[in-house]
Design a protein around this motif. Structure first.
Motif, mmCIF file in Angstrom:
data_model
loop_
_atom_site.group_PDB
_atom_site.id
_atom_site.type_symbol
_atom_site.label_atom_id
_atom_site.label_comp_id
_atom_site.label_asym_id
_atom_site.label_seq_id
_atom_site.Cartn_x
_atom_site.Cartn_y
_atom_site.Cartn_z
ATOM 1 N N UNK A 149 0.813 -1.221 0.000
ATOM 2 C CA UNK A 149 0.000 0.000 0.000
ATOM 3 C C UNK A 149 0.840 1.262 0.000
ATOM 4 N N UNK A 150 2.127 1.123 0.281
ATOM 5 C CA UNK A 150 3.000 2.295 0.381
ATOM 6 C C UNK A 150 3.263 2.878 -1.000
ATOM 7 N N UNK A 151 2.855 4.133 -1.184
ATOM 8 C CA UNK A 151 3.013 4.798 -2.488
ATOM 9 C C UNK A 151 3.968 5.981 -2.416
ATOM 10 N N UNK A 152 4.174 6.551 -1.196
ATOM 11 C CA UNK A 152 5.038 7.730 -1.035
ATOM 12 C C UNK A 152 5.886 7.558 0.218
ATOM 13 N N UNK A 153 7.084 8.126 0.154
ATOM 14 C CA UNK A 153 8.017 7.999 1.267
ATOM 15 C C UNK A 153 8.426 9.382 1.761
ATOM 16 N N UNK A 154 8.180 9.646 3.026
ATOM 17 C CA UNK A 154 8.625 10.893 3.640
ATOM 18 C C UNK A 154 9.413 10.582 4.905
ATOM 19 N N UNK A 155 10.243 11.536 5.319
ATOM 20 C CA UNK A 155 10.876 11.479 6.626
ATOM 21 C C UNK A 155 10.168 12.476 7.545
ATOM 22 N N UNK A 156 10.614 12.535 8.793
ATOM 23 C CA UNK A 156 9.892 13.339 9.787
ATOM 24 C C UNK A 156 9.828 14.811 9.389
ATOM 25 N N UNK A 157 10.966 15.403 8.981
ATOM 26 C CA UNK A 157 10.915 16.840 8.671
ATOM 27 C C UNK A 157 10.147 17.097 7.373
ATOM 28 N N UNK A 158 10.212 16.150 6.416
ATOM 29 C CA UNK A 158 9.416 16.287 5.184
ATOM 30 C C UNK A 158 7.926 16.327 5.513
ATOM 31 N N UNK A 168 0.108 20.178 0.494
ATOM 32 C CA UNK A 168 0.014 20.485 -0.937
ATOM 33 C C UNK A 168 0.404 19.284 -1.803
ATOM 34 N N UNK A 169 0.150 19.413 -3.100
ATOM 35 C CA UNK A 169 0.517 18.344 -4.037
ATOM 36 C C UNK A 169 2.033 18.165 -4.059
ATOM 37 N N UNK A 170 2.757 19.279 -4.005
ATOM 38 C CA UNK A 170 4.222 19.222 -4.020
ATOM 39 C C UNK A 170 4.756 18.838 -2.644
ATOM 40 N N UNK A 171 5.629 17.837 -2.637
ATOM 41 C CA UNK A 171 6.287 17.426 -1.390
ATOM 42 C C UNK A 171 7.779 17.615 -1.574
ATOM 43 N N UNK A 172 8.425 18.181 -0.563
ATOM 44 C CA UNK A 172 9.842 18.522 -0.700
ATOM 45 C C UNK A 172 10.670 17.963 0.449
ATOM 46 N N UNK A 173 11.958 17.935 0.215
ATOM 47 C CA UNK A 173 12.932 17.620 1.260
ATOM 48 C C UNK A 173 14.183 18.442 0.953
ATOM 49 N N UNK A 206 8.954 9.898 -4.152
ATOM 50 C CA UNK A 206 9.831 10.511 -3.147
ATOM 51 C C UNK A 206 9.757 12.034 -3.282
ATOM 52 N N UNK A 207 10.049 12.759 -2.213
ATOM 53 C CA UNK A 207 9.916 14.226 -2.274
ATOM 54 C C UNK A 207 10.987 14.865 -3.145
ATOM 55 N N UNK A 208 10.663 16.009 -3.694
ATOM 56 C CA UNK A 208 11.607 16.782 -4.495
ATOM 57 C C UNK A 208 12.680 17.375 -3.576
ATOM 58 N N UNK A 209 13.933 17.228 -3.971
ATOM 59 C CA UNK A 209 15.040 17.782 -3.183
ATOM 60 C C UNK A 209 15.272 19.222 -3.632
#
Length: 484
Positions: A149-158, A168-173, A206-209
C-alpha cells in the motif's frame, strides 16, 4: 528587521526558538514533550503516530509564541520513515530510531546489492538498521500488505513541512535529510529508484530535493516555510561550523563529523557521506562506544556517577600509569570489529588502582574518537578545531584529555538547542533570498555559539605519547584492523 522561528522535532520533544533575523539572538522559546507512551520495560518506541509530533508542535507554539514570525524552519529526528498511501494517509505508524528489528534486513540489503563497497559507491553509506532504506526492506518482509500500500516515502521533517503547508501536491525535502535515506546519493545529488525497489519491492514517490536556501512554500496565512533538514545538519548549521571544523558528539556511542567541499566515497563504509544544510558535505564516522565506556567503568569501580569517575580520573596522570583500555565493549564500527570485546592492557602492580582505570576509561574513549578523526584526516578533511558536544563534555577529565589527544583546539559550546537554532537560521536565509536581501549561496552570518576554548598547549607532546600508547596496544591486539 524581523523575527523567524526554528522548530526541532526531536525523538522525545519539540523545541521552538524565535530568533532575531539579523543576529540570531534567541528572543523566546517553547517546549513540549511528544505525547507518546514508552514501551513496557522502558526505552523509546519504534513505532510512532506522526500526529504526536503535530500535537507536540501545537503545544510548544502555544501562548502566542509565533506571533510576528515571518518564516519557520523545521529540523527533525533523522531516519524516521513515514510511509504514505496514494491518498497521502499514513500506511502504518512511522518507523523511528535505530530499529533493531531491521538488523537482519540491513544484512539482506548489503548482500542483495553485492556487498558494502557496492552500497558505499552507490549512495555513500552502507545500510544500517536505522536507515529508511532498511526499514523499507523490513516492512516488505514483515508487513507485506503495508508495503504493497506504500506509495510515497517521507521522513519526519518532510512530513512536518508538508503538514504546515496544508498538505500540498508538491512534497519537498533537502539534501541533508535525503542523504540519510540510503536511496539518495550526496555525490551525484540524485535518487536511486532501483534501491527503493530493491528494498520495498516496487517503486514509490519521493519528495523533491530543493536547495538549501529555497522555500518549501508559504502557508495560507503567508508564513514562509524553508526546506527543513535533519537534526544533525541543523545542529551543525546552528553551531556555525565551517571548513576546518569537526564536531565530536559524545553519546552512548560517539560520532565525528566535519564540513568538506565534496562527498567522500569510502569502500569500507566506515565514512557515511551525508550532505549538510548549506550545499557542502558532512562526512560522518561513528564509534559504538563512548559514554557507555564511562558508565561501565563507573559500575565496575562502584562510583555513583560520571562526575565522581571524572574526579577519580583526575587523581591519575596522563597515560594512566601504562593502563590502556580498548573500549570495544559493544564490538566496534571504527575499526570494523563487530564481534570483538574490550581489552585492558598494561596491568602492573602499581597501575592496579581505581584512579588509573578511571583515567584509562576517559583516554580510551577519546582515543577511539581520535581514531575516527584520523579516518577523516586520512581522506583529506582539514581539522583545525573540534567542537565537543554532549553532557560529559563538561567533565574535567574530558576537558583535560581531549585537546592533547585530538591535537587541536577544542571548543565546548554552552548547552543550547542548536538544531532549533539551525532551523531558524535556515528560515532567515530562505526569507532573505525571497526578499532579495540575501544571496542563495551565502547563509546569514549569525553570532557563533558561545563556547569554552581549550588549547592543547604544553600538554600536546604528552597527549601524542598517550595516543601512541593506545595505537600500539590496538595494533598488537587487532593487527591491521584500522586502515586509513
Amino acid at each position: 528587521m524581523g523575527i523567524v522561528a526554528g522548530l526541532d522535532s526531536a525523538p522525545d520533544f519539540t523545541r521552538i526558538v524565535v530568533c532575531d533575523t539579523d543576529t540570531g539572538a534567541v528572543i523566546r522559546q517553547g517546549y513540549a514533550p511528544h505525547p507518546v507512551e514508552s514501551p513496557v520495560g522502558g526505552g523509546r518506541p519504534s513505532d510512532v503516530d506522526p500526529q504526536a509530533w503535530l500535537l507536540s508542535l501545537g503545544e510548544a507554539a502555544g501562548g502566542g509564541l509565533l506571533e510576528g514570525v515571518q518564516a519557520i524552519g523545521v529540523s527533525a529526528q533523522q531516519n524516521a520513515l513515514v510511509p504514505l498511501d496514494a491518498q497521502g494517509n499514513t500506511v502504518r505508524p512511522a518507523l523511528v530510531g535505530g530499529d533493531k528489528r531491521a538488523q537482519v534486513a540491513a544484512a539482506d540489503l548489503i548482500e542483495a546489492l553485492g556487498g558494502r563497497e557496492a552500497w558505499a559507491q552507490a549512495v555513500g553509506s552502507v545500510p544500517q538498521a536505522a536507515q529508511p532504506v532498511t526499514k523499507l526492506r523490513w516492512m516488505a518482509r514483515s508487513e507485506p500488505e503495508n508495503a504493497a500500500r506504500t506509495a510515497m516515502l517521507l521522513q519526519a521533517h518532510d512530513w512536518l513541512v508538508w503538514q504546515l503547508l496544508g498538505r500540498p501536491v508538491r512534497r519537498t525535502t533537502d539534501r541533508g535529510g535525503a542523504s540519510g535515506t540510503g536511496y539518495w546519493a550526496a555525490a551525484t545529488g540524485g535518487y536511486r529508484p532501483d534501491l527503493i525497489e530493491l528494498a520495498l519491492g516496487h517503486q514509490a514517490v519521493v519528495p523533491e530535493v530543493i536547495g538549501p536556501a529555497e522555500a518549501a512554500g508559504t502557508t495560507p496565512e503567508g508564513l514562509l516555510i524553508s526546506a527543513g533538514t535533519g537534526e544533525t545538519m541543523a545542529a551543525a548549521f546552528g553551531l556555525g561550523i565551517g571548513l576546518g571544523d569537526a564536531v565530536v558528539s559524545l553519546g552512548a556511542s560517539g560520532s565525528v563529523m566535519a564540513v568538506h567541499p565534496e562527498a567522500l566515497y569510502d569502500p569500507s563504509g566506515t565514512i557515511t557521506s551525508l550532505a549538510d544544510a548549506t550545499g557542502m558535505h558532512l562526512p560522518v564516522v561513528t564509534t559504538l562506544n563512548a559514554v557507555r565506556t564511562l558508565r561501565g567503568t563507573a559500575e565496575l569501580l562502584g562510583v555513583p556517577d560520571l562526575e565522581s569517575l571524572s574526579d577519580l580520573a583526575m587523581k591519575s596522570t596522563p597515560g594512566a600509569h601504562g593502563l590502556v583500555l580498548l573500549p570495544y565493549l559493544e564490538g566496534e564500527r571504527t575499526p570494523n570489529l563487530p564481534h570483538t570485546a574490550g581489552t585492558l592492557a598494561g596491568l602492573r602492580r602499581e597501575s592496579m588502582k581505581p584512579e588509573h582505570l578511571a583515567r584509562a576509561a576517559f583516554e580510551g574513549m577519546l582515543c577511539g574518537l581520535a581514531d575516527a578523526l584520523d579516518v577523516l584526516r586520512g581522506r583529506g578533511v582539514e581539522v583545525r578545531r573540534v567542537f565537543l558536544l554532549g553532557p560529559v563534555a563538561e567533565l574535567p577529565a574530558v576537558q583535560a584529555a581531549a585537546p592533547p589527544l585530538f591535537g587541536v583546539q577544542v571548543m565546548v559550546p554552552q548547552p543550547a538547542d542548536y538544531a532549533a537554532v539551525g532551523a531558524a537560521r535556515q528560515a532567515a536565509w530562505a526569507l532573505g533570498v525571497s526578499q532579495g536581501t540575501l544571496d542563495p549561496r551565502t547563509p546569514p552570518v549569525w553570532q557563533g555559539a558561545a563556547a569554552q576554548v581549550l588549547d592543547p598547549g604544553e600538554e600536546l607532546a604528552v597527549g601524542q605519547a598517550v595516543r601512541q600508547q593506545f595505537v600500539s596496544v590496538r595494533e598488537q591486539t587487532h593487527p591491521g584492523a584500522f586502515r586509513l
